[in-house]
Design an enzyme around this catalytic site. Structure first.
Site, short mmCIF file in Angstrom:
data_model
loop_
_atom_site.label_atom_id
_atom_site.label_comp_id
_atom_site.label_asym_id
_atom_site.label_seq_id
_atom_site.Cartn_x
_atom_site.Cartn_y
_atom_site.Cartn_z
N HIS A 192 -8.98 5.10 -4.67
CA HIS A 192 -8.44 3.77 -4.93
C HIS A 192 -8.56 3.39 -6.41
O HIS A 192 -8.44 2.21 -6.76
CB HIS A 192 -9.18 2.72 -4.08
CG HIS A 192 -9.22 3.06 -2.64
ND1 HIS A 192 -8.08 3.23 -1.90
CD2 HIS A 192 -10.26 3.27 -1.79
CE1 HIS A 192 -8.42 3.53 -0.65
NE2 HIS A 192 -9.74 3.57 -0.56
N HIS A 222 -5.38 3.26 2.93
CA HIS A 222 -5.63 4.64 3.35
C HIS A 222 -4.44 5.14 4.14
O HIS A 222 -4.56 6.05 4.96
CB HIS A 222 -6.88 4.73 4.22
CG HIS A 222 -8.04 3.99 3.67
ND1 HIS A 222 -8.30 2.68 3.99
CD2 HIS A 222 -8.99 4.37 2.79
CE1 HIS A 222 -9.38 2.29 3.33
NE2 HIS A 222 -9.82 3.29 2.60
#
Lengths: 331, 331
Positions: free
Chosen positions: A57, A219
């Protein structure tokens, strides 16, 4: 898979090593527990702020360690929560007499690791509190969460608590501010493409050439629905409407607006999206005080974007405006 | 094509509008000639610095307008030089009694537009000089150039001349500094994937799933050769060797190192590349004083990266260290 990678098992450590080498005066990489620490942390006069999550991320969260932001970040492997004992070691390393605030995006795996670390640290008489971020409006419960997910709006929580800690606020006050910012922050994202985790070597999900995933998770988790690809105007309108209606944000509100890229979308498109979102919000009477455009919380190489709004008051705006230094240098 | 775009004809103006709306206090968008200007430019006590080029390379150059950087940027359409009369209008708008420096990456189309604009402005008695950047070592002549191409190393030229102009240096001195930085700056890039221009709607070239383009241009032009995809270590070694051998950079040299993403490569991979490049350069005895990791000069959504080295002396390092403000806000 077309990536800059050696052995996928070493993807995260090699990234962290490259990050620390680029910031030798301000960051330390501690390879034994895979964590990034701010030089000089912990400071006895300041609450320490720690965030951890799965990797993939970036810049969240390892590239947010620095003055007015985090004192340490403890990342897990790609899309995996950090081990509880690594979180515990991180807390011990930055334990300040003023206390430690743990920031956690609301995912079940992360919650488990941080709760266990919090208990272990408290048994060592470290004063610790945990704050959960859950800004994603797209779904109520999801693949990896009970309750809403924490996504890019997390940056505003991090910035505000980082600034408050730097000003000398105590642990209760820093926690209060974080809760407050989270309570007025909402985000929704969408994917144009899937992402490819280095260890998997192929896209995490299938998305046909003419479809998008509206409300995607960071995700690759499913969002609200699959849709046909539309014009930027239409896709931005769907994101803006979902975000505005959730809090809701009302005419006359002053806000911060973030357009966050998910990793594979160039900044030219993100500024285009910003222009459209700015116009649509202005037409609703919402007053944009501050804009943030770029990559803040990504999903590896996913093409896509999210839109975040924060309803501002004087306290929040002042904290967002405080100086901060992160490893990401522009020039 | 999966992009945030409305009518592809409006891609650049819509991006510029979004950029100006995100920076209302510091930037002006002038839609008639499609240019971005720094608020308060021109300043009578300061040489004005202007850069233009085709769009699609953002943040180059429209997101580099600000204190210590550019006074204006005049972009063309995606991968197209700006029209000469737009460049001319830009020069007139920022004409300072101290003069105007035009920065141009060495491409035939850009040279033509800027030479014509320079002549027109000189006929109006504006003091103008032009500086060409040609840092790309991969090919001598290429699809769109006679001589070498100008790519990401351009940022160091821009930063140094911007700082010198801000300090009050005259036009000759600013030009001298730019020439000097360009002379010690070398870059090579590589593509993992092609890029997709909005108006074309499909990839600009074909690159099989197991191949890379070593030495690629920032418009997808061919580089040195097609190769099989390799480990990050091997690909970085090829880039580092090509760059180091060209100047050449020698043991004992102090350098700035830039790892630049081409638009579709996430920052996690760029930091991994940085760590490998740092290690390989250190093993050669080259001393990295400053690191820059991120997107500086992109090729739309191309996955790939370039490596740039600048050989530093006290003058260049001091100019690189001066404060600068660009529209790209981290926090």
């Amino acid at each position: 898979m077309k990536k800059f990678v050696n052995d996928p098992k070493n993807f995260v450590p090699e990234m962290l090593r490259g990050l620390a080498l680029a910031n030798p005066d301000t960051l330390t990489y501690e390879p034994r527990h895979n964590l990034i620490m701010r030089a000089g942390a912990p400071r006895p006069d300041k609450v320490s702020v720690v965030q951890g999550s799965g990797s993939g991320h970036e810049p969240a969260h390892v590239m947010c360690v620095g003055k007015g932001m985090l004192d340490a970040a403890c990342p897990g492997d790609v899309f995996s929560a950090p081990p509880a004992d690594y979180v515990y070691e991180t807390v011990k390393l930055v334990a300040s007499p003023r206390g430690v605030l743990l920031l956690v995006n609301n995912y079940t795996g992360d919650r488990m690791a941080f709760e266990m670390a919090e208990e272990l640290a408290q048994a060592d008489d470290v004063e610790v509190r945990t704050l959960y971020v859950d800004d994603d409006v797209s779904v109520q419960d999801s693949t990896y969460t009970v309750g809403r997910r924490g996504v890019a709006g997390n940056f505003f929580v991090m910035k505000a608590v980082g600034a408050a800690a730097e000003r000398g606020a105590g642990l209760d006050e820093v926690h209060r501010i974080g809760e407050k910012v989270n309570s007025v922050t909402r985000t929704m994202g969408m994917a144009l493409t899937a992402c490819t985790p280095p260890a998997k070597g192929s896209p995490l999900f299938e998305l046909p050439d003419d479809e998008i995933e509206m409300g995607v998770g960071i995700h690759g988790e499913p969002g609200r629905k699959r849709e046909k690809l539309q014009s930027a105007d239409e896709m931005v309108a769907e994101l803006v409407t979902a975000v505005v209606d959730d809090l809701p944000y009302a005419s006359g509100d002053g806000v911060a607006l973030m357009v966050n890229g998910l990793g594979g979308t160039p900044i030219s498109e993100l500024y285009l999206v910003h222009g459209l979102a700015h116009q649509q919000l202005t037409e609703r009477g919402i007053d944009i005080h501050r804009s943030y455009v770029g990559e803040y919380c990504t999903s590896l190489d996913m093409a896509g974007a999210s839109i975040t709004l924060v309803r501002l008051d004087d306290e929040i705006e002042s904290l967002l405006t405080d100086p901060a230094e992160t490893p990401i240098r522009v020039f």
